[in-house]
Motif scaffolding. Structure first.
Motif, PDB file in Angstrom:
ATOM      1  N   UNK A 250      29.857  37.140  41.054  1.00 33.88           N
ATOM      2  CA  UNK A 250      28.761  37.044  43.033  1.00 33.88           C
ATOM      3  C   UNK A 250      29.689  38.004  43.791  1.00 33.88           C
ATOM      4  N   UNK A 251      28.578  37.418  44.382  1.00 32.44           N
ATOM      5  CA  UNK A 251      28.371  38.790  45.348  1.00 32.44           C
ATOM      6  C   UNK A 251      30.171  39.110  46.753  1.00 32.44           C
ATOM      7  N   UNK A 252      30.430  39.982  47.139  1.00 31.44           N
ATOM      8  CA  UNK A 252      31.282  39.866  47.418  1.00 31.44           C
ATOM      9  C   UNK A 252      31.583  40.354  48.993  1.00 31.44           C
ATOM     10  N   UNK A 253      32.508  40.777  49.637  1.00 34.47           N
ATOM     11  CA  UNK A 253      32.493  41.528  51.131  1.00 34.47           C
ATOM     12  C   UNK A 253      33.919  42.908  51.595  1.00 34.47           C
ATOM     13  N   UNK A 254      33.398  43.394  51.604  1.00 32.10           N
ATOM     14  CA  UNK A 254      33.541  45.049  52.250  1.00 32.10           C
ATOM     15  C   UNK A 254      34.972  44.651  52.825  1.00 32.10           C
ATOM     16  N   UNK A 255      35.865  44.314  53.095  1.00 29.24           N
ATOM     17  CA  UNK A 255      37.911  44.030  53.453  1.00 29.24           C
ATOM     18  C   UNK A 255      37.555  44.198  54.480  1.00 29.24           C
ATOM     19  N   UNK A 256      37.212  45.040  54.782  1.00 29.77           N
ATOM     20  CA  UNK A 256      37.324  46.285  55.812  1.00 29.77           C
ATOM     21  C   UNK A 256      36.074  46.158  56.924  1.00 29.77           C
ATOM     22  N   UNK A 257      35.187  46.833  55.969  1.00 32.70           N
ATOM     23  CA  UNK A 257      33.704  46.086  57.507  1.00 32.70           C
ATOM     24  C   UNK A 257      32.785  45.064  57.242  1.00 32.70           C
TER      25      UNK A 257
END
Length: 135
Positions: free
Chosen positions: A73-80
């Motif tokens: 599945x899609x993820x998301x950058x932890x910082x940005x």
């Protein structure tokens, strides 16, 4: 190994180890896996790849911190917070099709997660695991 297989593997090793020296950038995930496995000199392990992906490797982040526990599945950058497409090739056919891009992201992400570049064996293990994930 026949001549064609040898030349393809040799070309992939060059592309994987030195993408700027090779005009061949397109690849398949299986080609890249073969190149990393040959460079490592040991068979890839999907179990080791899953463990490397999901557990901390000495730094704050894990691969799963940005790519998600399920790289299908899609993820998301932890910082940005920037969206990241699914990492598993069966769920995102653009993944692992460009040797130079693959090396760029392995270098960057391994440094974030491990504080160093990943070895060819570690890359092979992660890719072997990702290739086991099917819809």
């Amino acid at each position: 190994m026949n001549c064609a297989t040898f030349l393809r593997t040799a070309g992939l090793l060059l592309a994987v180890s030195s993408p700027l020296l090779s005009p061949v950038q397109a690849a398949t995930p299986a080609d890249l896996l073969a190149g990393y496995t040959a460079a490592a000199g040991v068979p890839a392990s999907a179990a080791r790849g899953q463990k490397l992906f999901t557990t901390p490797q000495g730094r704050e982040w894990r691969c799963a911190s940005c790519h998600g526990e399920a790289p299908t599945q899609a993820g998301k950058h932890a910082a940005t917070g920037k969206p990241i497409g699914a990492l598993a090739p069966a769920f995102n056919p653009e993944r692992f099709t460009d040797a130079a891009k693959t090396e760029k992201w392995f270098r960057r992400n391994c440094n974030d997660v491990m504080g160093r570049e990943c070895s060819a064996g570690e890359k092979a293990d992660v890719l072997a695991w990702l290739l086991t994930l099917k819809p």
